[in-house]
Design a protein around this motif. Structure first.
Motif, PDB file in Angstrom:
ATOM      1  N   VAL A 185      22.030  -2.772  76.511  1.00 46.67           N
ATOM      2  CA  VAL A 185      20.767  -1.739  75.722  1.00 46.67           C
ATOM      3  C   VAL A 185      20.165  -1.021  76.320  1.00 46.67           C
ATOM      4  O   VAL A 185      19.006  -2.204  76.680  1.00 46.67           O
ATOM      5  CB  VAL A 185      20.641  -2.204  74.139  1.00 46.67           C
ATOM      6  CG1 VAL A 185      20.068  -0.846  73.811  1.00 46.67           C
ATOM      7  CG2 VAL A 185      22.306  -2.691  73.295  1.00 46.67           C
ATOM      8  N   LEU A 186      20.339   0.198  75.975  1.00 43.56           N
ATOM      9  CA  LEU A 186      18.994   1.218  76.578  1.00 43.56           C
ATOM     10  C   LEU A 186      17.755   1.063  75.618  1.00 43.56           C
ATOM     11  O   LEU A 186      18.056   2.262  75.102  1.00 43.56           O
ATOM     12  CB  LEU A 186      18.696   2.335  77.492  1.00 43.56           C
ATOM     13  CG  LEU A 186      20.335   1.795  78.318  1.00 43.56           C
ATOM     14  CD1 LEU A 186      20.383   2.854  79.662  1.00 43.56           C
ATOM     15  CD2 LEU A 186      19.235   0.714  79.959  1.00 43.56           C
ATOM     16  N   TYR A 187      16.905   0.926  75.220  1.00 47.00           N
ATOM     17  CA  TYR A 187      16.051   0.839  74.563  1.00 47.00           C
ATOM     18  C   TYR A 187      15.035   1.509  73.893  1.00 47.00           C
ATOM     19  O   TYR A 187      14.079   0.811  75.033  1.00 47.00           O
ATOM     20  CB  TYR A 187      15.641  -0.552  73.638  1.00 47.00           C
ATOM     21  CG  TYR A 187      14.679  -0.611  72.762  1.00 47.00           C
ATOM     22  CD1 TYR A 187      15.531  -0.449  70.913  1.00 47.00           C
ATOM     23  CD2 TYR A 187      13.728  -1.236  72.191  1.00 47.00           C
ATOM     24  CE1 TYR A 187      15.167  -0.443  70.173  1.00 47.00           C
ATOM     25  CE2 TYR A 187      12.745  -1.609  70.784  1.00 47.00           C
ATOM     26  CZ  TYR A 187      13.566  -1.158  69.835  1.00 47.00           C
ATOM     27  OH  TYR A 187      12.654  -1.095  69.025  1.00 47.00           O
ATOM     28  N   PRO A 188      14.816   2.849  73.582  1.00 48.77           N
ATOM     29  CA  PRO A 188      13.497   3.685  74.510  1.00 48.77           C
ATOM     30  C   PRO A 188      11.912   3.241  74.325  1.00 48.77           C
ATOM     31  O   PRO A 188      12.022   2.500  72.803  1.00 48.77           O
ATOM     32  CB  PRO A 188      13.497   4.951  73.587  1.00 48.77           C
ATOM     33  CG  PRO A 188      15.478   4.685  73.430  1.00 48.77           C
ATOM     34  CD  PRO A 188      15.295   3.888  73.058  1.00 48.77           C
ATOM     35  N   VAL A 189      11.356   3.289  75.185  1.00 47.96           N
ATOM     36  CA  VAL A 189       9.940   2.657  74.662  1.00 47.96           C
ATOM     37  C   VAL A 189       9.153   3.992  74.940  1.00 47.96           C
ATOM     38  O   VAL A 189       8.328   4.259  73.960  1.00 47.96           O
ATOM     39  CB  VAL A 189       9.128   2.301  75.890  1.00 47.96           C
ATOM     40  CG1 VAL A 189       7.757   1.370  75.495  1.00 47.96           C
ATOM     41  CG2 VAL A 189      10.825   0.172  76.368  1.00 47.96           C
ATOM     42  N   LYS A 190       9.214   5.368  75.224  1.00 53.04           N
ATOM     43  CA  LYS A 190       8.282   6.083  75.273  1.00 53.04           C
ATOM     44  C   LYS A 190       9.338   7.206  76.399  1.00 53.04           C
ATOM     45  O   LYS A 190      10.354   7.241  76.806  1.00 53.04           O
ATOM     46  CB  LYS A 190       7.344   6.250  76.803  1.00 53.04           C
ATOM     47  CG  LYS A 190       6.911   7.714  76.428  1.00 53.04           C
ATOM     48  CD  LYS A 190       5.233   7.555  77.384  1.00 53.04           C
ATOM     49  CE  LYS A 190       4.431   8.666  77.722  1.00 53.04           C
ATOM     50  NZ  LYS A 190       3.427   8.540  77.597  1.00 53.04           N
ATOM     51  N   GLY A 191      10.395   8.152  75.194  1.00 51.07           N
ATOM     52  CA  GLY A 191      10.917   9.119  75.605  1.00 51.07           C
ATOM     53  C   GLY A 191      12.436   8.012  75.608  1.00 51.07           C
ATOM     54  O   GLY A 191      12.394   6.768  75.168  1.00 51.07           O
ATOM     55  N   VAL A 192      13.275   8.828  76.572  1.00 53.07           N
ATOM     56  CA  VAL A 192      14.592   7.777  77.471  1.00 53.07           C
ATOM     57  C   VAL A 192      14.325   7.480  79.367  1.00 53.07           C
ATOM     58  O   VAL A 192      14.757   6.649  79.442  1.00 53.07           O
ATOM     59  CB  VAL A 192      15.895   8.825  77.253  1.00 53.07           C
ATOM     60  CG1 VAL A 192      15.890   8.230  75.727  1.00 53.07           C
ATOM     61  CG2 VAL A 192      15.544   9.854  77.312  1.00 53.07           C
TER      62      VAL A 192
END
Length: 301
Positions: free
Chosen positions: A154-161
């Motif tokens: 999973v790529l979990y956005p922290v700030k934007g993508v």
């Protein structure tokens, strides 16, 4: 690459100023923000296939029948009884059909099925995949699909993508003490106020992780409840016993479906628009400007 599209356009809506508007003054911040997100994701990760997974039903009746509180707090007020209309910002809802039309004109695959959430579409496509899968979402529920052996992360956005947390099994164990398969069990034991899941009273995240570590999975924990010699405190045994009815139905609600009857579609990422004329008209009507041009340039390379 599988996009939890609603999660991303909500993030775009709140992250891009609503001063970003079409020529007629209509806000298009979610539309343009999502196009920029997709351009960045394609540029950084170069997926062969990309599917924008949609919420055809954000609160499926079959889940509500099992747990009536499921997402109940998100239902808009003052609507006809029995209707499930999600409360969303007034200027976001009109942008969703524009997003869908732009994706279709680009030729980026969209997949949504009546009676199912985007999570279920993602779960089904992940199960069918024959190669690595990147799931892009701001929803922790999809951590349950992480599987190092199959290359699912999973790529979990922290700030934007552009800045995201890459969630694999090592990260899950470090953060929650479970792997992908254990995350759904942890979530239903812990509960999740954002989804209206009550959880087991008195069983928090750390206790749930310890129970799963000691007993393997939810079935093992419930078998221990009935075994006086099992390693449970009296209060844990009592709370789990009292929550049997909830625990019996919660797995079907919390675990994403893997058997959604998806229509046929082509997931291959397009290099050029499928319908250039329609895309030009949409770009002019909604003032998609640099966001669309950046995505087209990225797709072309």
């Amino acid at each position: 690459m599988l996009l939890d599209t609603a999660s991303l356009y909500f993030r775009a809506y709140f992250g891009v100023p609503d001063s970003v508007r079409a020529p007629d003054g209509t806000p298009v911040n979610a539309v343009r923000g999502l196009l920029d997100f997709i351009a960045r994701l394609v540029q950084d990760h170069r997926p062969d296939d990309l599917v924008a997974c949609m919420d055809a039903d954000w609160r499926p009746h079959w889940r509500v029948e099992l747990i009536p509180t499921y997402k109940a707090h998100r239902v808009a007020e003052e609507i006809p009884e029995g209707s499930d209309v999600e409360e969303v910002p007034d200027t976001l809802s009109p942008q969703v059909p524009v997003i869908e039309a732009v994706l279709d004109a680009l030729g980026i695959a969209r997949a949504g099925v009546a009676g199912y959430e985007a999570d279920d579409v993602i779960g089904t496509l992940t199960g069918r995949a024959t190669g690595p899968v990147d799931i892009v979402t701001g929803d922790r529920d999809l951590f349950q699909l992480v599987d190092d052996a199959r290359g699912v992360r999973v790529l979990y956005p922290v700030k934007g993508v552009g800045t995201h947390q890459t969630v694999d099994e090592a990260w899950l164990r470090g953060k929650y003490g479970v792997d992908g398969r254990g995350y759904a069990d942890l979530a239903l034991l812990r509960g999740d106020p954002s989804d209206g899941l009550p959880g087991v009273p008195g069983i928090g995240e750390k206790t749930a992780a310890k129970l799963l570590s000691d007993h393997g999975d939810l079935d093992g924990i419930m078998a221990a409840v009935g075994n006086p010699a099992a390693k449970l405190t009296p209060s844990q045994r009592k709370r789990l016993h009292e929550a049997r009815d909830y625990i019996a139905v919660a797995p079907k609600v919390v675990r994403v479906a893997s058997d959604v009857p998806l229509p046929g579609f082509t997931p291959e990422l397009p290099r050029a628009p499928r319908d250039p004329a329609a895309l030009d008209a949409l770009a002019e009507r909604w003032g998609l400007g640099g966001s669309l041009q950046r995505l087209l340039a990225t797709l072309g390379t």
